[in-house]
Motif scaffolding. Sequence first.
Motif, PDB file in Angstrom:
ATOM      1  N   GLY A 190       0.817  -1.215   0.000  1.00 39.25           N
ATOM      2  CA  GLY A 190       0.000   0.000   0.000  1.00 39.25           C
ATOM      3  C   GLY A 190       0.849   1.262   0.000  1.00 39.25           C
ATOM      4  N   ALA A 191       1.928   1.252   0.805  1.00 40.05           N
ATOM      5  CA  ALA A 191       2.802   2.430   0.860  1.00 40.05           C
ATOM      6  C   ALA A 191       3.469   2.663  -0.485  1.00 40.05           C
ATOM      7  N   ARG A 192       3.941   1.556  -1.138  1.00 41.76           N
ATOM      8  CA  ARG A 192       4.586   1.707  -2.444  1.00 41.76           C
ATOM      9  C   ARG A 192       3.592   2.205  -3.490  1.00 41.76           C
ATOM     10  N   PHE A 193       2.351   1.730  -3.406  1.00 41.39           N
ATOM     11  CA  PHE A 193       1.345   2.223  -4.373  1.00 41.39           C
ATOM     12  C   PHE A 193       1.045   3.711  -4.132  1.00 41.39           C
ATOM     13  N   ALA A 194       0.978   4.097  -2.871  1.00 42.28           N
ATOM     14  CA  ALA A 194       0.760   5.519  -2.552  1.00 42.28           C
ATOM     15  C   ALA A 194       1.918   6.362  -3.064  1.00 42.28           C
ATOM     16  N   LEU A 195       3.175   5.822  -2.941  1.00 39.81           N
ATOM     17  CA  LEU A 195       4.339   6.546  -3.458  1.00 39.81           C
ATOM     18  C   LEU A 195       4.228   6.703  -4.972  1.00 39.81           C
ATOM     19  N   TYR A 196       3.770   5.640  -5.630  1.00 33.72           N
ATOM     20  CA  TYR A 196       3.588   5.696  -7.086  1.00 33.72           C
ATOM     21  C   TYR A 196       2.573   6.783  -7.457  1.00 33.72           C
ATOM     22  N   ARG A 197       1.438   6.842  -6.732  1.00 33.86           N
ATOM     23  CA  ARG A 197       0.404   7.839  -7.046  1.00 33.86           C
ATOM     24  C   ARG A 197       0.942   9.258  -6.800  1.00 33.86           C
ATOM     25  N   PHE A 222       4.063  10.255  -6.936  1.00 35.52           N
ATOM     26  CA  PHE A 222       5.022  10.573  -8.001  1.00 35.52           C
ATOM     27  C   PHE A 222       4.289  10.951  -9.289  1.00 35.52           C
ATOM     28  N   THR A 223       3.244  10.211  -9.601  1.00 37.22           N
ATOM     29  CA  THR A 223       2.502  10.482 -10.834  1.00 37.22           C
ATOM     30  C   THR A 223       1.902  11.888 -10.814  1.00 37.22           C
ATOM     31  N   ARG A 224       1.349  12.293  -9.662  1.00 38.64           N
ATOM     32  CA  ARG A 224       0.756  13.628  -9.565  1.00 38.64           C
ATOM     33  C   ARG A 224       1.824  14.717  -9.546  1.00 38.64           C
ATOM     34  N   ALA A 225       2.966  14.452  -8.899  1.00 40.75           N
ATOM     35  CA  ALA A 225       3.991  15.485  -8.740  1.00 40.75           C
ATOM     36  C   ALA A 225       4.736  15.752 -10.032  1.00 40.75           C
ATOM     37  N   GLN A 226       4.982  14.670 -10.848  1.00 40.58           N
ATOM     38  CA  GLN A 226       5.750  14.815 -12.080  1.00 40.58           C
ATOM     39  C   GLN A 226       7.021  15.619 -11.825  1.00 40.58           C
ATOM     40  N   PRO A 227       7.927  15.160 -10.978  1.00 47.16           N
ATOM     41  CA  PRO A 227       9.106  15.946 -10.582  1.00 47.16           C
ATOM     42  C   PRO A 227      10.065  16.167 -11.744  1.00 47.16           C
ATOM     43  N   ALA A 228      10.799  17.259 -11.667  1.00 47.40           N
ATOM     44  CA  ALA A 228      11.800  17.580 -12.676  1.00 47.40           C
ATOM     45  C   ALA A 228      13.038  16.725 -12.456  1.00 47.40           C
ATOM     46  N   ALA A 229      13.947  16.792 -13.444  1.00 48.65           N
ATOM     47  CA  ALA A 229      15.151  15.968 -13.390  1.00 48.65           C
ATOM     48  C   ALA A 229      16.016  16.310 -12.188  1.00 48.65           C
ATOM     49  N   ALA A 230      15.991  17.593 -11.774  1.00 46.06           N
ATOM     50  CA  ALA A 230      16.858  18.011 -10.681  1.00 46.06           C
ATOM     51  C   ALA A 230      16.513  17.309  -9.374  1.00 46.06           C
ATOM     52  N   GLY A 231      15.272  16.960  -9.152  1.00 45.84           N
ATOM     53  CA  GLY A 231      14.880  16.349  -7.883  1.00 45.84           C
ATOM     54  C   GLY A 231      14.549  14.886  -7.993  1.00 45.84           C
ATOM     55  N   ILE A 232      14.941  14.218  -9.094  1.00 46.16           N
ATOM     56  CA  ILE A 232      14.513  12.838  -9.328  1.00 46.16           C
ATOM     57  C   ILE A 232      15.205  11.847  -8.416  1.00 46.16           C
ATOM     58  N   GLU A 233      16.414  12.174  -7.906  1.00 48.18           N
ATOM     59  CA  GLU A 233      17.178  11.239  -7.089  1.00 48.18           C
ATOM     60  C   GLU A 233      16.417  10.897  -5.795  1.00 48.18           C
ATOM     61  N   VAL A 234      15.748  11.886  -5.236  1.00 49.83           N
ATOM     62  CA  VAL A 234      14.997  11.649  -3.995  1.00 49.83           C
ATOM     63  C   VAL A 234      13.919  10.605  -4.216  1.00 49.83           C
ATOM     64  N   TRP A 235      13.238  10.703  -5.340  1.00 48.57           N
ATOM     65  CA  TRP A 235      12.158   9.751  -5.643  1.00 48.57           C
ATOM     66  C   TRP A 235      12.738   8.355  -5.911  1.00 48.57           C
ATOM     67  N   CYS A 236      13.940   8.315  -6.522  1.00 44.96           N
ATOM     68  CA  CYS A 236      14.577   7.014  -6.761  1.00 44.96           C
ATOM     69  C   CYS A 236      14.910   6.337  -5.430  1.00 44.96           C
ATOM     70  N   ARG A 237      15.476   7.080  -4.493  1.00 49.75           N
ATOM     71  CA  ARG A 237      15.804   6.503  -3.188  1.00 49.75           C
ATOM     72  C   ARG A 237      14.562   5.989  -2.482  1.00 49.75           C
ATOM     73  N   ARG A 238      13.478   6.748  -2.599  1.00 49.22           N
ATOM     74  CA  ARG A 238      12.222   6.307  -1.962  1.00 49.22           C
ATOM     75  C   ARG A 238      11.763   4.979  -2.561  1.00 49.22           C
ATOM     76  N   PHE A 239      11.884   4.850  -3.908  1.00 47.79           N
ATOM     77  CA  PHE A 239      11.457   3.621  -4.563  1.00 47.79           C
ATOM     78  C   PHE A 239      12.346   2.461  -4.109  1.00 47.79           C
ATOM     79  N   VAL A 240      13.679   2.689  -4.053  1.00 44.41           N
ATOM     80  CA  VAL A 240      14.620   1.640  -3.661  1.00 44.41           C
ATOM     81  C   VAL A 240      14.314   1.142  -2.250  1.00 44.41           C
ATOM     82  N   TRP A 241      14.031   2.072  -1.340  1.00 49.38           N
ATOM     83  CA  TRP A 241      13.681   1.663   0.024  1.00 49.38           C
ATOM     84  C   TRP A 241      12.423   0.786   0.026  1.00 49.38           C
ATOM     85  N   GLY A 242      11.435   1.130  -0.812  1.00 50.95           N
ATOM     86  CA  GLY A 242      10.239   0.297  -0.890  1.00 50.95           C
ATOM     87  C   GLY A 242      10.534  -1.080  -1.443  1.00 50.95           C
TER      88      GLY A 242
END
Length: 974
Positions: free
Chosen positions: A73-80, A82-102
Amino acid sequence: MTTIDAVAGKTLSASAMDERDIYAEQVRQLYRLSRIGYGGSLVNAVIITIALWDQIPPSLLGLWFALVLLVTGARFALYRTFTRAQPAAAGIEVWCRRFVWGATAMGCLWGLLGSVLLPGDTLRQFLVVFLIGGMVAAALVVLTPVKRAFLAFMLPALLPLAGGAFIAGTTLHLAMGLLIVVYIAVMLATHLSMHQIHVETLRTRHENADLVRQLSTANRETAEVNTELTARVAEQKRIEEALRQSSSRLKALIDFSPLAIVALDADGVVERWNRTAERFFGWTEQEVLGRTAPHVPRDEEKAAADMQAAVLRGVELHNVEAVRRRKDGTRVHVVISTAGVRDDSGRIAGVLLLIDDVTQRVRAERMRDLEHAVTRILAEARSSNVAVEAVLRAACEATGSLYGGRWVCDPDDGMLRCAETHAEDTAGLREFVAATRSLRRRPGEEGGLLRQVWETRRPLWIEDLAHAASLIRGEAARDAGLASAFAFPIMTGGEFYGAMEFFARERIARDDGLLTIIRDIASQVGQFLARKEAESHLRFFANHDALTGLPNRAMFNQRLGQAVAQAGRHGKRVAVLFIDLDRFKIVNDTLGHETGDLLLRDLAARLRDSLRAGDTLGRQGGDEFVILLEDIPDPKDISDVSQKILDTVCRPLLLQGQECAVTASIGVSVYPDDGRGAQDLLKNADIAMYRAKEQGRNAYQFYSASMNAHSLERLALEAKLRRALERQEFLLHYQPKVDLASGRLVGVEALIRWRPAEGVMVPLGEFIPLAEETGMIGPIGEWVLRAACADARRWRAAGHAPLRMAVNLSARQFVRETPTADISDVLSRCGLPPSTLELEITESVVMQDPERAARVLADLNALGVHVAIDDFGTGYSSLGYLKRFPVDLVKIDRTFIEGIPGDDDDVVITRAVIAMAHSLGLRVTAEGVETREQLAFLKHQGCDEVQGFLVGKPVAAAEIEAVIARGGVLPASV
């Protein structure tokens, strides 16, 4: 080819794609591909849970399944997110780390299942290994974009499984462990290859997209260059055509320019005068060529010469505001720009003037400034005169007028007169202003500028005063150099507040725009004058009494304070006279409040006329007036003024066709003897006034210190009196009324007594006048009536012979709207027959309003109540009135009985009253009988009843009951 090579060069230089953008795309694909894994994880978790339910303790298996649900559930919430935020390339590393932890958390949960929770059954162990391996295989595809994500999932999921197999130690488990290690190696190699392919694919796609963009840019730039070259060619052709036609176009430009173009030589002689100049100024080019420019007014010639000299020196001037004139003499506002005209040698040989007529703009600006100025003037002005004069000055400056004035209609004689003016200080205008101020005309007279405005309530414009034959001041205006005029009314809410007029030096054509603005200004001025008038009225009513127009309490106190301060500085006397009308309430109650108001207004006018110009008369409220006497040389003057006021007040007044007379009581206090402050003087004068009332009214009394102590005692007594009814401190005594023929008791008179809590009786002479003055006599009288009727009813219930209960009816009870109904209600509540009650009403109360008294007495008679006229003979009424009043008995006042038989006048009056009453069928009671001689005389004259100390003093109800029990037998003396 050159363009293609350039594009190719750009493509090669950009072939090294920004690794950050590619990495950002890897992470985005990682999130997009992960959607499938969430559902698969849940399905496998359900299968494993069902398969192992009987192999593993349900609590541990249930906890594991709950953790799977939570992490998924937490990983699906993270996916949702991310989809809404559509982050720029400059901040993508944070989202990658979050995915790796999941992914790590989920891998650990599968590793936990394959080690700690691994079932003992071999078949089901293979099921677990198969499912975990399947999950890793699926993750190989899903997590291809990012190596860290795949390793974070695979290693925690498979390494515990392999370790568990090796720890088991069996041949089968060793083989299983080796296979898992091999599987891990295969997955790593496969993932590395797939990851490289994926990254290369992304890099190629980005490079292709960049190449497309660069080619598109190159094509666009090529098109723009071609367009620019085409435009340059067209422009070159247009310039060549423009140069070819320059001479004809220049001539047309000069002729048809919206600006007036004037060319002058170095001496100021006109060389060119275009058509716009002809239209602006009225002269044709033929009229001005070869001569000095005629459009410069005399007062502007020096400024024009300075401007030409500056241009000849090489100075260029732009948008210089100036005034010029037309051929008809009217002045116009212009804006001038200049340039020097050079000859072949480059020397400035002439001047070129570009002139724009800005008369309308300047006028509009001046009108706008005028509106703002008027608004500011009216907002800041404190008086109407100052505001109007400032408005006139501002309006003259804005309209170019030399004179402005405001006219009003004088309320005293209805004539139009000039109130305020503004004019330039010249001899001619001074004479014109003097003639204007001396002029007074009736609004209805024919002709005239202001009279027409008055009649029509509309603006009036005179363009040329030379043709205004009806204007009385026309000759004076022309002598002052005035040529035109206009006037307009000042109106607010349909009310005329005057008119304004303005006179100008030049002839000015009618300007409807100016009239509109002037009309708005007139409305502002009218509203201002109306507001100031309303404020003046408010100030007057804030400081004056609305009924009489006299200074009210606040204003009188202010003047008194000023007078005291002035007297203190100069050692002079100040006197305060506190006036209270005697028995004014009777006038209000009997004749109505409208008549009372008329009386107060007439008395106020009388008192004003009887005082000096410097004295102040004020109204405190109700029927109270105060007078301030300043600068008193002789204290005797105060007595003279007080007596004069008493004489003035007591003169009869004719109010609504009926003659009415009142008297006054006056209290006097003097500064500095009776007080050092305004409030002390007012208080002490009030105290002295009450002493004047106590001493018989229609008198004046000076304040003394002893009065203050008496006043304090009186206030204390009043406070006790107001609480006496609540505390049941009143009681009744009854005085016998004896029938002279039988010598027996036939009735009693109820007399009130007051015994406060202290137990000491208060004399009637102290509290009855106080009750009348404070209005307490009404409720006290009602209590007496109820208590007396209750005692009479109690005596009848005890079986005693019925007696007439005599009760005094106060003036307040008698003048109530429904006295008969009130008395009937008391009788009904007590259960007492009306014939048992005898109401004693004083002669003075009856005579205040004989018509109403007759109606009330008739109602009482119809009710069955007996009515006696008390204190008969003291009201100076005609005995003939007895025929009109349905009464049963008259009581001869004790003042006539006291002198019997020695005083011949008292004997004659008493004998006459008895005879007259008997002739009218009325019974007679004599009160105040104290001697045997008086009793014998009254018996001889046939008096019916007597009352007094000789036959019985007022006693308590118990003693009267004892007399009734003896059969009403009188003392032997009677």
